[in-house]
Motif scaffolding. Structure first.
Motif, PDB file in Angstrom:
ATOM      1  N   LEU A   1      -1.060   1.736 -10.540  1.00 35.72           N
ATOM      2  CA  LEU A   1       0.106   1.851 -11.417  1.00 35.72           C
ATOM      3  C   LEU A   1      -0.315   2.028 -12.872  1.00 35.72           C
ATOM      4  O   LEU A   1       0.346   2.754 -13.629  1.00 35.72           O
ATOM      5  N   LEU A   2      -1.434   1.389 -13.268  1.00 35.89           N
ATOM      6  CA  LEU A   2      -1.968   1.619 -14.625  1.00 35.89           C
ATOM      7  C   LEU A   2      -2.366   3.084 -14.800  1.00 35.89           C
ATOM      8  O   LEU A   2      -2.101   3.691 -15.850  1.00 35.89           O
ATOM      9  N   ALA A   3      -3.007   3.649 -13.754  1.00 34.37           N
ATOM     10  CA  ALA A   3      -3.383   5.066 -13.817  1.00 34.37           C
ATOM     11  C   ALA A   3      -2.139   5.943 -13.941  1.00 34.37           C
ATOM     12  O   ALA A   3      -2.142   6.937 -14.683  1.00 34.37           O
ATOM     13  N   SER A   4      -1.068   5.566 -13.219  1.00 32.87           N
ATOM     14  CA  SER A   4       0.172   6.346 -13.315  1.00 32.87           C
ATOM     15  C   SER A   4       0.776   6.263 -14.707  1.00 32.87           C
ATOM     16  O   SER A   4       1.258   7.271 -15.252  1.00 32.87           O
ATOM     17  N   ILE A   5       0.743   5.052 -15.315  1.00 29.46           N
ATOM     18  CA  ILE A   5       1.249   4.899 -16.688  1.00 29.46           C
ATOM     19  C   ILE A   5       0.459   5.793 -17.640  1.00 29.46           C
ATOM     20  O   ILE A   5       1.034   6.513 -18.476  1.00 29.46           O
TER      21      ILE A   5
ATOM     22  N   ASN B   1       0.819  -1.209   0.000  1.00 24.66           N
ATOM     23  CA  ASN B   1       0.000   0.000   0.000  1.00 24.66           C
ATOM     24  C   ASN B   1       0.853   1.260   0.000  1.00 24.66           C
ATOM     25  O   ASN B   1       0.455   2.282  -0.567  1.00 24.66           O
ATOM     26  N   SER B   2       2.024   1.196   0.629  1.00 20.86           N
ATOM     27  CA  SER B   2       2.865   2.392   0.630  1.00 20.86           C
ATOM     28  C   SER B   2       3.453   2.663  -0.753  1.00 20.86           C
ATOM     29  O   SER B   2       3.670   3.818  -1.119  1.00 20.86           O
ATOM     30  N   ILE B   3       3.691   1.584  -1.550  1.00 22.82           N
ATOM     31  CA  ILE B   3       4.099   1.791  -2.949  1.00 22.82           C
ATOM     32  C   ILE B   3       3.025   2.582  -3.691  1.00 22.82           C
ATOM     33  O   ILE B   3       3.320   3.546  -4.417  1.00 22.82           O
ATOM     34  N   ALA B   4       1.762   2.190  -3.475  1.00 23.85           N
ATOM     35  CA  ALA B   4       0.673   2.911  -4.142  1.00 23.85           C
ATOM     36  C   ALA B   4       0.614   4.365  -3.680  1.00 23.85           C
ATOM     37  O   ALA B   4       0.360   5.263  -4.487  1.00 23.85           O
ATOM     38  N   LEU B   5       0.856   4.612  -2.381  1.00 30.25           N
ATOM     39  CA  LEU B   5       0.835   5.998  -1.890  1.00 30.25           C
ATOM     40  C   LEU B   5       1.938   6.823  -2.528  1.00 30.25           C
ATOM     41  O   LEU B   5       1.738   7.995  -2.882  1.00 30.25           O
ATOM     42  N   ILE B   6       3.126   6.218  -2.695  1.00 34.39           N
ATOM     43  CA  ILE B   6       4.230   6.957  -3.313  1.00 34.39           C
ATOM     44  C   ILE B   6       3.917   7.270  -4.773  1.00 34.39           C
ATOM     45  O   ILE B   6       4.185   8.372  -5.266  1.00 34.39           O
ATOM     46  N   VAL B   7       3.303   6.290  -5.483  1.00 33.18           N
ATOM     47  CA  VAL B   7       2.934   6.536  -6.877  1.00 33.18           C
ATOM     48  C   VAL B   7       1.885   7.648  -6.966  1.00 33.18           C
ATOM     49  O   VAL B   7       1.946   8.520  -7.852  1.00 33.18           O
ATOM     50  N   LEU B   8       0.929   7.641  -6.009  1.00 29.32           N
ATOM     51  CA  LEU B   8      -0.077   8.714  -5.996  1.00 29.32           C
ATOM     52  C   LEU B   8       0.567  10.070  -5.738  1.00 29.32           C
ATOM     53  O   LEU B   8       0.167  11.082  -6.332  1.00 29.32           O
ATOM     54  N   PHE B   9       1.565  10.100  -4.867  1.00 30.15           N
ATOM     55  CA  PHE B   9       2.278  11.350  -4.604  1.00 30.15           C
ATOM     56  C   PHE B   9       3.013  11.825  -5.848  1.00 30.15           C
ATOM     57  O   PHE B   9       3.054  13.040  -6.130  1.00 30.15           O
ATOM     58  N   GLY B  10       3.563  10.868  -6.625  1.00 31.64           N
ATOM     59  CA  GLY B  10       4.208  11.246  -7.883  1.00 31.64           C
ATOM     60  C   GLY B  10       3.226  11.831  -8.881  1.00 31.64           C
ATOM     61  O   GLY B  10       3.538  12.798  -9.578  1.00 31.64           O
ATOM     62  N   ILE B  11       2.003  11.254  -8.948  1.00 26.64           N
ATOM     63  CA  ILE B  11       0.983  11.820  -9.844  1.00 26.64           C
ATOM     64  C   ILE B  11       0.602  13.228  -9.371  1.00 26.64           C
ATOM     65  O   ILE B  11       0.419  14.144 -10.163  1.00 26.64           O
ATOM     66  N   TRP B  12       0.503  13.388  -8.041  1.00 24.72           N
ATOM     67  CA  TRP B  12       0.132  14.689  -7.457  1.00 24.72           C
ATOM     68  C   TRP B  12       1.155  15.757  -7.826  1.00 24.72           C
ATOM     69  O   TRP B  12       0.824  16.866  -8.241  1.00 24.72           O
ATOM     70  N   LEU B  13       2.454  15.406  -7.710  1.00 27.34           N
ATOM     71  CA  LEU B  13       3.484  16.394  -8.017  1.00 27.34           C
ATOM     72  C   LEU B  13       3.687  16.575  -9.527  1.00 27.34           C
ATOM     73  O   LEU B  13       4.139  17.604  -9.963  1.00 27.34           O
ATOM     74  N   GLY B  14       3.392  15.528 -10.289  1.00 23.36           N
ATOM     75  CA  GLY B  14       3.526  15.624 -11.724  1.00 23.36           C
ATOM     76  C   GLY B  14       4.903  15.298 -12.262  1.00 23.36           C
ATOM     77  O   GLY B  14       5.175  15.526 -13.423  1.00 23.36           O
ATOM     78  N   HIS B  15       5.796  14.770 -11.435  1.00 23.73           N
ATOM     79  CA  HIS B  15       7.054  14.288 -11.996  1.00 23.73           C
ATOM     80  C   HIS B  15       7.514  13.022 -11.276  1.00 23.73           C
ATOM     81  O   HIS B  15       6.938  12.621 -10.272  1.00 23.73           O
ATOM     82  N   ARG B  16       8.564  12.404 -11.827  1.00 22.52           N
ATOM     83  CA  ARG B  16       8.872  11.025 -11.458  1.00 22.52           C
ATOM     84  C   ARG B  16      10.045  10.900 -10.503  1.00 22.52           C
ATOM     85  O   ARG B  16      10.793   9.939 -10.577  1.00 22.52           O
ATOM     86  N   THR B  17      10.214  11.830  -9.599  1.00 24.66           N
ATOM     87  CA  THR B  17      11.358  11.749  -8.694  1.00 24.66           C
ATOM     88  C   THR B  17      11.283  10.530  -7.788  1.00 24.66           C
ATOM     89  O   THR B  17      12.295   9.935  -7.450  1.00 24.66           O
ATOM     90  N   TYR B  18      10.043  10.157  -7.416  1.00 25.23           N
ATOM     91  CA  TYR B  18       9.888   9.142  -6.379  1.00 25.23           C
ATOM     92  C   TYR B  18       9.674   7.741  -6.941  1.00 25.23           C
ATOM     93  O   TYR B  18       9.349   6.830  -6.206  1.00 25.23           O
ATOM     94  N   PHE B  19       9.857   7.585  -8.272  1.00 28.04           N
ATOM     95  CA  PHE B  19       9.653   6.268  -8.875  1.00 28.04           C
ATOM     96  C   PHE B  19      10.669   5.260  -8.345  1.00 28.04           C
ATOM     97  O   PHE B  19      10.332   4.117  -8.025  1.00 28.04           O
ATOM     98  N   GLU B  20      11.922   5.691  -8.213  1.00 27.43           N
ATOM     99  CA  GLU B  20      12.962   4.767  -7.740  1.00 27.43           C
ATOM    100  C   GLU B  20      12.702   4.342  -6.305  1.00 27.43           C
ATOM    101  O   GLU B  20      13.012   3.206  -5.922  1.00 27.43           O
TER     102      GLU B  20
END
Lengths: 89, 133
Positions: free
Chosen positions: B55-59, A43-62
């Motif tokens: 993750l699909l939404a992020s893609i 679930n924390s992976i999903a939260l980090i991905v959501l935070f990346g969508i919120w900010l609009g860039h991919r700094t937190y992908f790694e």
């Protein structure tokens, strides 16, 4: 619309993490706690991905990728310890 | 172009809401079910599906933002979908090794949990009357 969806999904993931935390605290046996921690890192992976969508860039992908790999390795290591009494035989 | 952006925004919002609802249901099952063997179902299947939807939404979002395909998140998706069954298998093996108590409604009788019953029934049967295969 996307802002509203982001807020709703972050709220739901936060509730999910609180439920996992309840299982970590209460869980009657050790595999229960390991399972709850496993779910918590997913679930924390999903939260980090959501935070990346919120900010609009991919700094937190790694960071998400690192949490995925280390979480899997740690889950398997603790399960191996419970099964065998040793991690590397 | 404006119609494309509107439609893609709707698709991304749908995937976000669906994924978060799936993850919430998985964690609800983890916290509410009776014994460990039931609790293993929720996180290992439903939470993985929820994170896959996010993750699909992020893609979709970053493909729209960059104007080209961005498949970096597919790496996390594939990794999670490969490793979730493996960790669930290891967890169930360790639970069977510890002989955790189970609800009487839990189906499927694994051999590891039946060991004591078999020994008791073997002692109770009189010697010499057992049928050989």
């Amino acid at each position: 619309m996307l802002d509203f969806a982001l807020k709703v999904s972050v709220t739901l993931f936060a509730i999910a993490i609180v439920l996992n935390l309840y299982r970590v605290a209460v869980g009657p046996s050790l595999p229960d706690r390991i399972l709850a921690l496993d779910t918590m890192y997913v679930n924390s992976i999903a939260l980090i991905v959501l935070f990346g969508i919120w900010l609009g860039h991919r700094t937190y992908f790694e960071a998400a990728l690192l949490i995925a790999m280390l979480g899997f390795v740690s889950t398997v290591a603790v399960c191996k310890y419970l099964l065998r009494g040793d991690i590397i035989e | 172009m404006i119609a494309l952006y509107t439609v893609m925004e709707g698709v991304i919002a749908f995937f976000l809401i669906a994924g978060s609802i799936f993850a919430l249901i998985g964690s609800l099952g983890l916290s509410r079910m009776k014994d460990f063997y039931m609790r293993l179902h929720g996180p290992s299947k439903i939470s993985t599906l929820g994170v896959g939807c996010v993750l699909l939404a992020s893609i979709a979002y970053f493909s729209l933002l960059d104007g080209g395909p961005s498949l970096q998140e597919l790496l996390i998706t594939i990794f999670l979908f490969i490793t979730a069954p493996v960790s669930a298998h290891m967890l169930s093996k360790s639970a069977l090794h510890q002989k955790l108590a189970y609800d009487p409604r839990t189906r499927g009788d694994p051999e590891e949990l039946q060991e004591d019953d078999d020994e008791r029934t073997l002692e109770e049967t009189p010697q010499g009357s057992s049928k050989l295969p």
